[in-house]
Each structure stands twice: as C-alpha cells, then as structure tokens.
Write a protein that holds these residues in place. Structure first.
Motif, PDB file in Angstrom:
ATOM      1  N   GLU A   1       3.934   9.270  76.043  1.00 37.08           N
ATOM      2  CA  GLU A   1       5.676   9.583  75.294  1.00 37.08           C
ATOM      3  C   GLU A   1       6.530  10.002  76.099  1.00 37.08           C
ATOM      4  O   GLU A   1       8.037  10.035  75.858  1.00 37.08           O
ATOM      5  N   ASP A   2       6.291  11.051  77.005  1.00 39.53           N
ATOM      6  CA  ASP A   2       7.445  11.338  77.771  1.00 39.53           C
ATOM      7  C   ASP A   2       7.875  10.037  78.690  1.00 39.53           C
ATOM      8  O   ASP A   2       9.034  10.560  80.016  1.00 39.53           O
ATOM      9  N   GLN A   3       6.752   9.326  78.882  1.00 40.91           N
ATOM     10  CA  GLN A   3       7.613   8.171  79.844  1.00 40.91           C
ATOM     11  C   GLN A   3       9.219   7.353  79.783  1.00 40.91           C
ATOM     12  O   GLN A   3       8.777   7.049  78.486  1.00 40.91           O
ATOM     13  N   ASP A   4      10.337   7.477  79.563  1.00 34.32           N
ATOM     14  CA  ASP A   4      11.117   6.750  79.027  1.00 34.32           C
ATOM     15  C   ASP A   4       9.839   5.299  78.698  1.00 34.32           C
ATOM     16  O   ASP A   4      10.568   4.187  78.091  1.00 34.32           O
ATOM     17  N   ILE A   5      10.097   4.515  80.050  1.00 37.59           N
ATOM     18  CA  ILE A   5       9.817   2.995  79.616  1.00 37.59           C
ATOM     19  C   ILE A   5       8.413   2.687  79.063  1.00 37.59           C
ATOM     20  O   ILE A   5       8.144   1.785  78.010  1.00 37.59           O
ATOM     21  N   THR A   6       7.428   3.798  79.008  1.00 37.54           N
ATOM     22  CA  THR A   6       6.422   3.424  77.905  1.00 37.54           C
ATOM     23  C   THR A   6       6.603   3.527  76.800  1.00 37.54           C
ATOM     24  O   THR A   6       6.327   2.733  75.316  1.00 37.54           O
ATOM     25  N   LEU A   7       7.508   4.551  76.163  1.00 36.71           N
ATOM     26  CA  LEU A   7       8.028   5.197  75.028  1.00 36.71           C
ATOM     27  C   LEU A   7       8.924   3.494  74.247  1.00 36.71           C
ATOM     28  O   LEU A   7       8.687   3.146  72.941  1.00 36.71           O
ATOM     29  N   SER A   8       9.614   3.015  75.441  1.00 33.37           N
ATOM     30  CA  SER A   8      10.718   2.047  74.462  1.00 33.37           C
ATOM     31  C   SER A   8       9.520   0.840  74.959  1.00 33.37           C
ATOM     32  O   SER A   8       9.938  -0.202  73.418  1.00 33.37           O
ATOM     33  N   TYR A   9       8.621   0.696  75.551  1.00 32.05           N
ATOM     34  CA  TYR A   9       7.450  -0.142  75.256  1.00 32.05           C
ATOM     35  C   TYR A   9       7.224  -0.555  73.593  1.00 32.05           C
ATOM     36  O   TYR A   9       6.859  -1.573  73.438  1.00 32.05           O
ATOM     37  N   VAL A  10       6.393   0.706  73.912  1.00 32.97           N
ATOM     38  CA  VAL A  10       5.742   0.974  72.488  1.00 32.97           C
ATOM     39  C   VAL A  10       6.699   0.524  71.105  1.00 32.97           C
ATOM     40  O   VAL A  10       5.984  -0.070  70.162  1.00 32.97           O
ATOM     41  N   GLN A  11       7.380   0.966  71.478  1.00 29.93           N
ATOM     42  CA  GLN A  11       8.031   1.310  70.007  1.00 29.93           C
ATOM     43  C   GLN A  11       8.668   0.016  69.677  1.00 29.93           C
ATOM     44  O   GLN A  11       8.748  -0.799  68.608  1.00 29.93           O
ATOM     45  N   SER A  12       9.403  -1.172  71.040  1.00 34.50           N
ATOM     46  CA  SER A  12       9.776  -2.401  70.054  1.00 34.50           C
ATOM     47  C   SER A  12       8.620  -3.081  70.886  1.00 34.50           C
ATOM     48  O   SER A  12       9.797  -4.354  70.123  1.00 34.50           O
ATOM     49  N   ARG A  13       7.236  -3.078  70.474  1.00 31.50           N
ATOM     50  CA  ARG A  13       6.511  -4.431  70.448  1.00 31.50           C
ATOM     51  C   ARG A  13       5.956  -3.681  69.466  1.00 31.50           C
ATOM     52  O   ARG A  13       4.662  -4.337  69.331  1.00 31.50           O
ATOM     53  N   ASN A  14       6.252  -2.538  68.572  1.00 30.72           N
ATOM     54  CA  ASN A  14       4.815  -2.050  67.407  1.00 30.72           C
ATOM     55  C   ASN A  14       3.761  -1.795  68.126  1.00 30.72           C
ATOM     56  O   ASN A  14       2.067  -1.925  67.847  1.00 30.72           O
ATOM     57  N   PHE A  15       3.385  -1.721  69.475  1.00 33.99           N
ATOM     58  CA  PHE A  15       1.632  -1.263  70.383  1.00 33.99           C
ATOM     59  C   PHE A  15       1.636   0.452  69.946  1.00 33.99           C
ATOM     60  O   PHE A  15       2.469   1.378  70.274  1.00 33.99           O
ATOM     61  N   SER A  16       0.575   0.872  70.284  1.00 30.93           N
ATOM     62  CA  SER A  16       0.057   2.195  70.510  1.00 30.93           C
ATOM     63  C   SER A  16      -0.623   1.867  72.346  1.00 30.93           C
ATOM     64  O   SER A  16      -0.631   1.360  72.886  1.00 30.93           O
ATOM     65  N   ILE A  17      -0.050   3.882  72.419  1.00 27.97           N
ATOM     66  CA  ILE A  17      -0.428   4.019  73.788  1.00 27.97           C
ATOM     67  C   ILE A  17      -2.189   3.248  73.756  1.00 27.97           C
ATOM     68  O   ILE A  17      -2.614   3.653  75.076  1.00 27.97           O
ATOM     69  N   GLU A  18      -2.756   4.152  72.516  1.00 27.82           N
ATOM     70  CA  GLU A  18      -3.764   4.085  72.803  1.00 27.82           C
ATOM     71  C   GLU A  18      -4.419   2.369  73.975  1.00 27.82           C
ATOM     72  O   GLU A  18      -5.093   2.232  74.408  1.00 27.82           O
ATOM     73  N   LEU A  19      -3.634   1.572  72.678  1.00 27.45           N
ATOM     74  CA  LEU A  19      -4.469  -0.007  72.936  1.00 27.45           C
ATOM     75  C   LEU A  19      -3.922  -0.287  74.282  1.00 27.45           C
ATOM     76  O   LEU A  19      -5.153  -0.786  75.286  1.00 27.45           O
ATOM     77  N   LEU A  20      -2.606   0.098  74.660  1.00 28.03           N
ATOM     78  CA  LEU A  20      -2.902  -0.142  76.661  1.00 28.03           C
ATOM     79  C   LEU A  20      -3.400   0.672  77.321  1.00 28.03           C
ATOM     80  O   LEU A  20      -3.747  -0.370  78.221  1.00 28.03           O
ATOM     81  N   ASP A  21      -3.741   1.577  76.967  1.00 26.78           N
ATOM     82  CA  ASP A  21      -4.485   2.745  77.371  1.00 26.78           C
ATOM     83  C   ASP A  21      -6.210   1.639  77.890  1.00 26.78           C
ATOM     84  O   ASP A  21      -6.784   1.591  78.749  1.00 26.78           O
ATOM     85  N   GLN A  22      -6.617   1.436  76.550  1.00 25.33           N
ATOM     86  CA  GLN A  22      -7.744   0.447  76.518  1.00 25.33           C
ATOM     87  C   GLN A  22      -7.717  -0.052  77.448  1.00 25.33           C
ATOM     88  O   GLN A  22      -8.885  -1.382  77.958  1.00 25.33           O
ATOM     89  N   LEU A  23      -6.270  -1.442  77.993  1.00 31.06           N
ATOM     90  CA  LEU A  23      -6.328  -2.247  78.627  1.00 31.06           C
ATOM     91  C   LEU A  23      -5.923  -1.727  80.442  1.00 31.06           C
ATOM     92  O   LEU A  23      -6.165  -3.223  80.061  1.00 31.06           O
ATOM     93  N   GLY A  24      -5.888  -0.840  80.178  1.00 29.12           N
ATOM     94  CA  GLY A  24      -5.878  -0.863  81.790  1.00 29.12           C
ATOM     95  C   GLY A  24      -4.583  -0.763  82.409  1.00 29.12           C
ATOM     96  O   GLY A  24      -3.900  -0.278  83.469  1.00 29.12           O
ATOM     97  N   ILE A  25      -3.362  -0.337  81.702  1.00 28.32           N
ATOM     98  CA  ILE A  25      -2.438  -0.623  81.824  1.00 28.32           C
ATOM     99  C   ILE A  25      -1.912   1.091  81.697  1.00 28.32           C
ATOM    100  O   ILE A  25      -1.948   2.396  81.488  1.00 28.32           O
TER     101      ILE A  25
END
Length: 195
Positions: free
Chosen positions: A17-41
């Motif tokens: 969540e310290d990365q602006d791009i990550t925070l913006s992406y998860v908040q705008s799409r209602n995704f979790s960082i955990e899911l993105l991590d599982q997908l290798g992003i």
C-alpha cells in the motif's frame, strides 16, 4: 528463450500500500493485494524497465513452458506496454497442469483479476486465462487443446468481437460465450467495468 525477462521480473518487488500505483489499482477495482500477489503481479521501478517505458509500473509475467517469456506493464495512468521482444502468451497459462476440462477466457489483465475475484466468492476454482491483446492465434492451441470446454466472456467492443470470431474458428463447439447483460446507458466495455 531469453532469460532477460526473468532477470527484469526478479528486480520487481512485492506489492504494498506504500506504492501509489498499487494503492490506486486495488482501491479503484476493489481488489486485494493478496490476490494480485497470488497472480504474480509485482511493482517494478522505472529504472528497471526499458528506456522507452521508463516509469514505475505494475508488471505482469507471461509464462510458456514454465519460463517467463514476456512482461506486460501498466502505469498509474492505466497506460500499458510490454518489454521489447516479449512473447505475450495468454496470461495465466502457467496455472494449467493438463488435467483441467474447463477454463474461462477474458480479454486483458484486469478482467482476469476481476473474474478470479468473482469466482473465488462461491469457492469456484476454474482456471482463468487472459487474452493480452486483440488476437487469438492458432499457436495457442498446442497449450490448451486438452481442454474440453472454453468459456469466453468478451469485452463489449469491436476488438472483443474479433477475438471471439478468431477463437470460434479454432475451438468451434468447445467454445461457449457468455455475454454480460449491459444496461442501456451503462458505461464501459470490460467485465471489470460491468460489475
């Protein structure tokens, strides 16, 4: 095979969540960082990307035969690119083990995350593959020919229609299309915009 993609990907760091791009992406799409991590992003600093791209971004690895053969990039303004020379296989191909009988197809990285997120709610574990550009080339068949049922959820645009036509020529009666029920005046074309 060029190991440069693995080398670049290995410079990427986990999302936070310290990365602006990550925070913006998860908040705008209602995704979790955990899911993105599982997908290798991962997060890749500008200095580790090509000179032509040269900006902080999310990086999506594309695999073939267990090796990273290409990288796609997305910046904070939703601009997208790929590392020069990348072979962009369907995103998620590495999740297939040869035993699956059904898989789902969407267009684009964000739609794959959206559908994985949607399927996880009722506990469905169906492989989801993302078509990374508006083409469905015949050479992909060698990787997916064992699958009996291919469920496509196309984007609602001309490029989406083109992909469906190309895939149908190759998959024929093994292909099933689910059209999202867009409402009159509803904005968007992607699955992630529909929900």
């Amino acid at each position: 095979y060029d190991s440069k993609y693995e080398k670049i990907y290995n410079k990427a760091i986990p999302l936070s969540e310290d990365q602006d791009i990550t925070l913006s992406y998860v908040q705008s799409r209602n995704f979790s960082i955990e899911l993105l991590d599982q997908l290798g992003i991962r997060f890749l600093e500008a200095s580790n990307t090509s000179k032509e791209w040269n900006r902080d971004c999310l990086v999506y690895p594309h695999y073939l035969n267990g090796k990273i053969v290409g990288l796609k990039y997305r910046d904070i303004f939703c601009n997208k690119s790929a590392e020069q020379g990348s072979y962009i296989a369907p995103w998620g191909l590495e999740t297939l083990d040869g035993s699956e009988t059904t898989c789902a197809w969407v267009e684009g990285h964000t739609d794959r995350i959206w559908l994985k997120n949607l399927l996880a709610r009722p506990g469905l574990d169906i492989p989801v593959l993302a078509i990374p550009h508006s083409e469905f080339p015949a050479q992909w068949l060698r990787e997916i020919n064992h699958i009996e049922t291919h469920i496509f959820i196309p984007q609602s645009d001309t490029a989406g229609r083109k992909v469906i036509e190309q895939a149908h020529k190759l998959l024929q009666d093994r292909m099933h299309v689910i059209e999202l029920p867009w409402s009159r005046g509803q904005f968007g074309k992607d699955g992630c915009e529909w929900s």
